[in-house]
Design an enzyme around this catalytic site. Structure first.
Site, PDB file in Angstrom:
ATOM      1  CG  ASP A  53      -0.273  -0.467   2.499  1.00 47.63           C
ATOM      2  OD1 ASP A  53       0.963  -0.450   2.561  1.00 47.63           O
ATOM      3  OD2 ASP A  53      -0.990  -0.841   3.434  1.00 47.63           O
TER       4      ASP A  53
ATOM      5  CG  ASP B  60      -8.591  -1.638  12.322  1.00 51.21           C
ATOM      6  OD1 ASP B  60      -7.597  -2.246  11.853  1.00 51.21           O
ATOM      7  OD2 ASP B  60      -9.100  -0.644  11.757  1.00 51.21           O
TER       8      ASP B  60
ATOM      9  CG  HIS C 277      -6.011  -2.529   8.927  1.00 49.19           C
ATOM     10  ND1 HIS C 277      -6.221  -1.407   9.701  1.00 49.19           N
ATOM     11  CD2 HIS C 277      -4.699  -2.466   8.551  1.00 49.19           C
ATOM     12  CE1 HIS C 277      -5.106  -0.711   9.776  1.00 49.19           C
ATOM     13  NE2 HIS C 277      -4.150  -1.331   9.092  1.00 49.19           N
TER      14      HIS C 277
ATOM     15  CD  GLU D 232      -8.570   1.048   8.047  1.00 47.85           C
ATOM     16  OE1 GLU D 232      -8.481   0.071   8.812  1.00 47.85           O
ATOM     17  OE2 GLU D 232      -8.027   2.140   8.273  1.00 47.85           O
TER      18      GLU D 232
HETATM   19  C1  GLP Z   1      -0.759   0.323   8.456  1.00 47.07           C
HETATM   20  C2  GLP Z   1      -0.320  -0.480   7.256  1.00 47.07           C
HETATM   21  C3  GLP Z   1      -0.444  -1.977   7.503  1.00 47.07           C
HETATM   22  C4  GLP Z   1       0.233  -2.334   8.806  1.00 47.07           C
HETATM   23  C5  GLP Z   1      -0.444  -1.578   9.930  1.00 47.07           C
HETATM   24  C6  GLP Z   1       0.139  -1.902  11.288  1.00 47.07           C
HETATM   25  O1  GLP Z   1      -2.111   0.455   8.542  1.00 47.07           O
HETATM   26  N1  GLP Z   1      -1.064  -0.152   6.091  1.00 47.07           N
HETATM   27  O2  GLP Z   1       0.129  -2.689   6.431  1.00 47.07           O
HETATM   28  O3  GLP Z   1       0.148  -3.709   9.027  1.00 47.07           O
HETATM   29  O4  GLP Z   1      -0.264  -0.188   9.680  1.00 47.07           O
HETATM   30  O5  GLP Z   1       1.262  -1.128  11.543  1.00 47.07           O
HETATM   31  P1  GLP Z   1       2.292  -1.417  12.690  1.00 47.07           P
HETATM   32  O6  GLP Z   1       3.092  -2.584  12.233  1.00 47.07           O
HETATM   33  O7  GLP Z   1       3.108  -0.187  12.786  1.00 47.07           O
HETATM   34  O8  GLP Z   1       1.499  -1.706  13.908  1.00 47.07           O
END
Ligand code: GLP
Length: 261
Positions: A69, A138, A140, A145
């Site tokens: 993404d 959450d 995702h 989402e």
């Molecule tokens: C963002 C990214 C996800 C990632 C998530 C969790 O939303 N788009 O790909 O898994 O953050 O991030 P973190 O690893 O910093 O908790």
């Protein structure tokens, strides 16, 4: 679905990196197509992959990458863009050919076309062999989402308040600076990968991990799609298992005991 629980984040990251490295080294069918995430969760894996590469134990010359993404409206040189993150944490330190790196362009004029072309580019490379991912608090996956279609493809998504708040830590703690939309691969895009590996760490992910593992497939926790994937692994630390039933933890620890470091 496999759940491999390690004592801490370092051990989980080391195990996951060595799993990925072995897959790359043993792949003989042509270029190895690897899906990649951003966020804090994969940083330990990236550090370990960089170390292996610097020590000459791993090469990315035969690897093609597709990132999950990118924020809409952030250019590749914006320090909070996922382009920048990937260069900084991985690509600048390994021997990958830059032409083999694919990341959605958050500045694309025609974003819908950008998303369509991304799906085409993945298909042209023969699909993704291994998709590495993280998980939002959450539940995702990528930026899919809660409520995202479990058959979704690469598209533009609006981010939830929870995600904007969680990610504001990278934007001087100011939610107003976080873009409200992103280009993201779909749940279906991830599910098409021949293998999916998710790294999950920390107590703030425990509630979502419980839903993903102990509850049913549900679009409100999009990572629960993994229950339908023929080859999925979640690698986590003890903290992330905090909300799981004692019996669930014991069960996975027992069947994975040879894989725990
Ligand atoms: C963002 C990214 C996800 C990632 C998530 C969790 O939303 N788009 O790909 O898994 O953050 O991030 P973190 O690893 O910093 O908790």
């Amino acid at each position: 679905m496999r759940l491999v629980i390690h004592a801490d984040y370092e051990k989980a990251s080391r195990w996951a990196a060595s799993y990925i490295a072995d897959k790359i080294k043993n792949y003989k069918k042509g270029p190895f197509v690897l899906g990649l995430p951003t966020g804090s969760s994969p940083i330990g894996i990236y550090k370990e992959l960089v170390r292996l590469c610097k020590e000459g134990k791993l090469s990315f010359k035969n690897v093609r990458t597709f990132n999950m993404d990118e924020y809409a409206g952030l250019s590749a040189d914006h320090p909070q863009s996922y382009h920048y993150f990937m260069m900084d944490n991985l690509f600048n330190h390994i021997d990958i050919d830059r032409r083999h790196i694919h990341i959605l362009d958050g500045m694309a004029k025609d974003r819908e076309k950008e998303c369509l072309l991304y799906e085409e580019a993945i298909a042209k490379e023969g699909g993704i062999e291994l998709f590495l991912g993280g998980m939002g608090s959450d539940g995702h996956i990528a930026f899919n989402e809660p409520g995202s279609s479990l058959t979704s493809r690469t598209r533009i998504k609006t981010l939830t308040e929870e995600t904007i708040n969680a990610n504001s830590r990278f934007f001087d703690g100011d939610p107003a600076k976080v873009p409200h939309t992103a280009l993201t691969v779909g749940v279906g895009t991830v599910m098409d990968a021949r293998e999916v590996m998710i790294i999950v760490n920390g107590r703030n992910k425990a509630r979502a991990l419980r839903a993903v593992i102990e509850e049913g497939v549900n679009h409100m926790w999009t990572l629960s799609c993994l229950q339908m994937h023929p080859k999925a692994i979640i690698v986590c630390d003890e903290d992330a298992t905090e909300e799981l039933k004692v019996g669930t933890v014991r069960y996975f620890k027992d069947i994975e005991k040879e894989n725990i470091i």
